[in-house]
Design a protein around this motif. Structure first.
Motif, PDB file in Angstrom:
ATOM      1  N   LEU A 135       0.822  -1.216   0.000  1.00 58.02           N
ATOM      2  CA  LEU A 135       0.000   0.000   0.000  1.00 58.02           C
ATOM      3  C   LEU A 135       0.851   1.258   0.000  1.00 58.02           C
ATOM      4  O   LEU A 135       0.592   2.202  -0.771  1.00 58.02           O
ATOM      5  N   LEU A 136       1.864   1.281   0.844  1.00 65.40           N
ATOM      6  CA  LEU A 136       2.693   2.483   0.964  1.00 65.40           C
ATOM      7  C   LEU A 136       3.498   2.761  -0.301  1.00 65.40           C
ATOM      8  O   LEU A 136       3.809   3.912  -0.608  1.00 65.40           O
ATOM      9  N   THR A 137       3.843   1.711  -1.045  1.00 63.64           N
ATOM     10  CA  THR A 137       4.584   1.886  -2.298  1.00 63.64           C
ATOM     11  C   THR A 137       3.654   1.983  -3.498  1.00 63.64           C
ATOM     12  O   THR A 137       4.119   2.022  -4.637  1.00 63.64           O
ATOM     13  N   PRO A 149      -0.285  -6.481  13.290  1.00 67.17           N
ATOM     14  CA  PRO A 149      -0.379  -6.249  14.739  1.00 67.17           C
ATOM     15  C   PRO A 149      -0.542  -4.775  15.086  1.00 67.17           C
ATOM     16  O   PRO A 149      -1.291  -4.415  15.988  1.00 67.17           O
ATOM     17  N   VAL A 150       0.175  -3.923  14.345  1.00 66.87           N
ATOM     18  CA  VAL A 150       0.085  -2.470  14.526  1.00 66.87           C
ATOM     19  C   VAL A 150      -0.070  -1.851  13.140  1.00 66.87           C
ATOM     20  O   VAL A 150       0.719  -2.124  12.242  1.00 66.87           O
ATOM     21  N   VAL A 151      -1.097  -1.029  12.976  1.00 64.37           N
ATOM     22  CA  VAL A 151      -1.363  -0.414  11.679  1.00 64.37           C
ATOM     23  C   VAL A 151      -0.628   0.913  11.573  1.00 64.37           C
ATOM     24  O   VAL A 151      -0.705   1.758  12.469  1.00 64.37           O
ATOM     25  N   ASP A 152       0.124   1.106  10.488  1.00 62.01           N
ATOM     26  CA  ASP A 152       0.821   2.357  10.222  1.00 62.01           C
ATOM     27  C   ASP A 152      -0.187   3.509  10.169  1.00 62.01           C
ATOM     28  O   ASP A 152      -1.312   3.349   9.690  1.00 62.01           O
ATOM     29  N   GLN A 153       0.212   4.679  10.651  1.00 60.14           N
ATOM     30  CA  GLN A 153      -0.689   5.834  10.667  1.00 60.14           C
ATOM     31  C   GLN A 153      -1.110   6.255   9.267  1.00 60.14           C
ATOM     32  O   GLN A 153      -2.147   6.907   9.108  1.00 60.14           O
ATOM     33  N   ALA A 154      -0.321   5.894   8.261  1.00 60.57           N
ATOM     34  CA  ALA A 154      -0.661   6.256   6.887  1.00 60.57           C
ATOM     35  C   ALA A 154      -1.678   5.304   6.275  1.00 60.57           C
ATOM     36  O   ALA A 154      -2.080   5.480   5.121  1.00 60.57           O
ATOM     37  N   ILE A 155      -2.090   4.286   7.041  1.00 58.57           N
ATOM     38  CA  ILE A 155      -3.007   3.261   6.536  1.00 58.57           C
ATOM     39  C   ILE A 155      -4.253   3.222   7.397  1.00 58.57           C
ATOM     40  O   ILE A 155      -4.184   3.311   8.629  1.00 58.57           O
ATOM     41  N   ALA A 156      -5.399   3.089   6.749  1.00 59.72           N
ATOM     42  CA  ALA A 156      -6.671   2.970   7.457  1.00 59.72           C
ATOM     43  C   ALA A 156      -7.196   1.547   7.298  1.00 59.72           C
ATOM     44  O   ALA A 156      -7.191   0.999   6.194  1.00 59.72           O
ATOM     45  N   ALA A 273      -4.673   5.965   4.109  1.00 54.08           N
ATOM     46  CA  ALA A 273      -5.530   6.920   4.796  1.00 54.08           C
ATOM     47  C   ALA A 273      -5.778   8.137   3.913  1.00 54.08           C
ATOM     48  O   ALA A 273      -5.001   8.436   2.998  1.00 54.08           O
ATOM     49  N   LYS A 274      -6.859   8.848   4.190  1.00 55.65           N
ATOM     50  CA  LYS A 274      -7.164  10.070   3.436  1.00 55.65           C
ATOM     51  C   LYS A 274      -6.043  11.078   3.636  1.00 55.65           C
ATOM     52  O   LYS A 274      -5.442  11.147   4.701  1.00 55.65           O
ATOM     53  N   PRO A 275      -5.728  11.874   2.608  1.00 56.22           N
ATOM     54  CA  PRO A 275      -6.421  12.031   1.323  1.00 56.22           C
ATOM     55  C   PRO A 275      -5.859  11.150   0.207  1.00 56.22           C
ATOM     56  O   PRO A 275      -6.185  11.360  -0.962  1.00 56.22           O
ATOM     57  N   ASP A 276      -5.011  10.170   0.552  1.00 50.94           N
ATOM     58  CA  ASP A 276      -4.367   9.360  -0.474  1.00 50.94           C
ATOM     59  C   ASP A 276      -5.196   8.152  -0.896  1.00 50.94           C
ATOM     60  O   ASP A 276      -4.786   7.399  -1.787  1.00 50.94           O
ATOM     61  N   ALA A 280     -12.129   4.149  -5.512  1.00 50.03           N
ATOM     62  CA  ALA A 280     -12.657   2.793  -5.694  1.00 50.03           C
ATOM     63  C   ALA A 280     -12.230   1.881  -4.555  1.00 50.03           C
ATOM     64  O   ALA A 280     -12.981   0.990  -4.149  1.00 50.03           O
ATOM     65  N   ALA A 281     -11.016   2.084  -4.025  1.00 44.87           N
ATOM     66  CA  ALA A 281     -10.540   1.277  -2.899  1.00 44.87           C
ATOM     67  C   ALA A 281     -11.355   1.573  -1.653  1.00 44.87           C
ATOM     68  O   ALA A 281     -11.723   0.660  -0.901  1.00 44.87           O
ATOM     69  N   ALA A 282     -11.636   2.856  -1.408  1.00 48.41           N
ATOM     70  CA  ALA A 282     -12.445   3.239  -0.251  1.00 48.41           C
ATOM     71  C   ALA A 282     -13.848   2.656  -0.361  1.00 48.41           C
ATOM     72  O   ALA A 282     -14.427   2.188   0.633  1.00 48.41           O
TER      73      ALA A 282
END
Length: 318
Positions: A135-137, A149-156, A273-276, A280-282
């Motif tokens: 996702l991040l890339t 186990p822990v979700v990155d802040q950039a991911i919802a 996470a928003k705004p990225d 369609a994914a959301a």
């Protein structure tokens, strides 16, 4: 910096070797070294040096690795989007764990794709341990499977579906109809799908619970193939309760009883996470947890044994 330079650098970081990177990129070692040298000169950073244990990266080198992977992911995504736009279509790339991809995703994706005539959905089987990186890339737009186990802040993330993993055997198996202890189950031959090799998930969790040794595990190309072997009485197989219910009713399989023979788990969807977030994914993330979507997942026929190839299999829905 050019995409070619960044791709060479990312490959060196991933493989830990200039020689291996050159082989994978199908270029000479000197070409890879030239690209690395140009990056070093432009950025004023050594990036990495050779050490006894391999390559030692500088703080700047590690930062470049992360940023380069993101940039290359954006480039690939842009190529896909421009190509799709030229055909008047959008592309949604879904990464999924093998258990979800084989047994629940077909019903969900088929139903979702019907909602938008201009949408192509690409489903690929991935190790849940790579979800956040994908996702991040920007290598995937949404990931569905076991949550990190822990979700990155950039991911919802949000829960999609609760499910139960059960243990089944064939009607002629010695444990059929007999209460089995954890020790007895540990000593059985375990018939497993590709999800057993993942970093996390219900099946790896169940194997850890019983401390099943490697030599008692037989891993098949698909979960359907593992269940077929269980019907022949050749071992114990973990399975989604809703997928084996018809075989249990028909007497082709028997459930093993006891509180230790079930495993409750939840599939989650992960998006940027928003705004990225891709629209369609959301929308798929929201839709996947609706009653209609859950019914479609439970009714889905799944991917046939012959078509399911966990390491490379990609399916497109239009």
């Amino acid at each position: 910096m050019t995409p070619t330079q960044l791709r060479a650098y990312v490959t060196v970081v991933r493989l830990g070797s200039v020689k291996q990177a050159a082989a994978q990129l199908e270029v000479s070692e000197s070409a890879v070294s030239l690209h690395i040298g140009q990056l070093r000169k432009e950025l004023g950073d050594q990036l990495f040096s050779r050490a006894a244990a391999g390559l030692a990266f500088t703080p700047g080198g590690l930062r470049l690795a992360s940023r380069a992977a993101e940039l290359l992911g954006l480039q690939d995504r842009t190529v896909h989007e421009v190509s799709a736009a030229g055909r008047g279509r959008r592309l949604l790339r879904v990464a999924a764990s093998s258990l979800f991809a084989e047994l629940a995703a077909p019903g969900l994706i088929e139903l979702f794709a019907k909602r938008a005539a201009d949408l192509d959905v690409e489903l690929s089987v991935r190790n849940p341990g790579t979800f956040e990186t994908l996702l991040l890339t920007r290598a995937a737009d949404i990931a569905i499977g076991p949550p990190p186990p822990v979700v990155d802040q950039a991911i919802a993330g949000r829960p999609v579906m609760n499910y139960r993993l059960v243990l089944v055997v064939g009607p002629d198996h010695p444990l059929a109809g007999v209460p089995a202890s954890p020790g007895q189950l540990r000593d059985q031959t375990w018939l497993l799908g590709p999800s057993a090799t993942a970093d996390r998930g219900a099946v790896p969790g169940l194997l850890r619970r019983f401390a099943v040794p490697d030599d008692r595990q037989r891993i098949f190309q698909s979960h359907a193939a593992a269940l077929a072997e269980a019907k022949r009485g050749r071992g114990v197989a973990p399975a989604l309760s809703f997928t084996v219910a018809p075989d249990v009713r028909a007497g082709h399989l028997q459930l093993l009883g006891g509180p230790h023979a079930t495993f409750e788990a939840v599939w989650h969807s992960l998006v940027l996470a928003k705004p990225d977030t891709l629209p369609a994914a959301a929308e798929l993330s929201r839709f996947a947890s609706t009653p209609r979507a859950i019914q479609a997942m439970m009714r889905g026929a799944g991917v046939s044994v012959g078509r399911f190839k966990p390491s490379v299999h990609v399916t497109l829905w239009s």
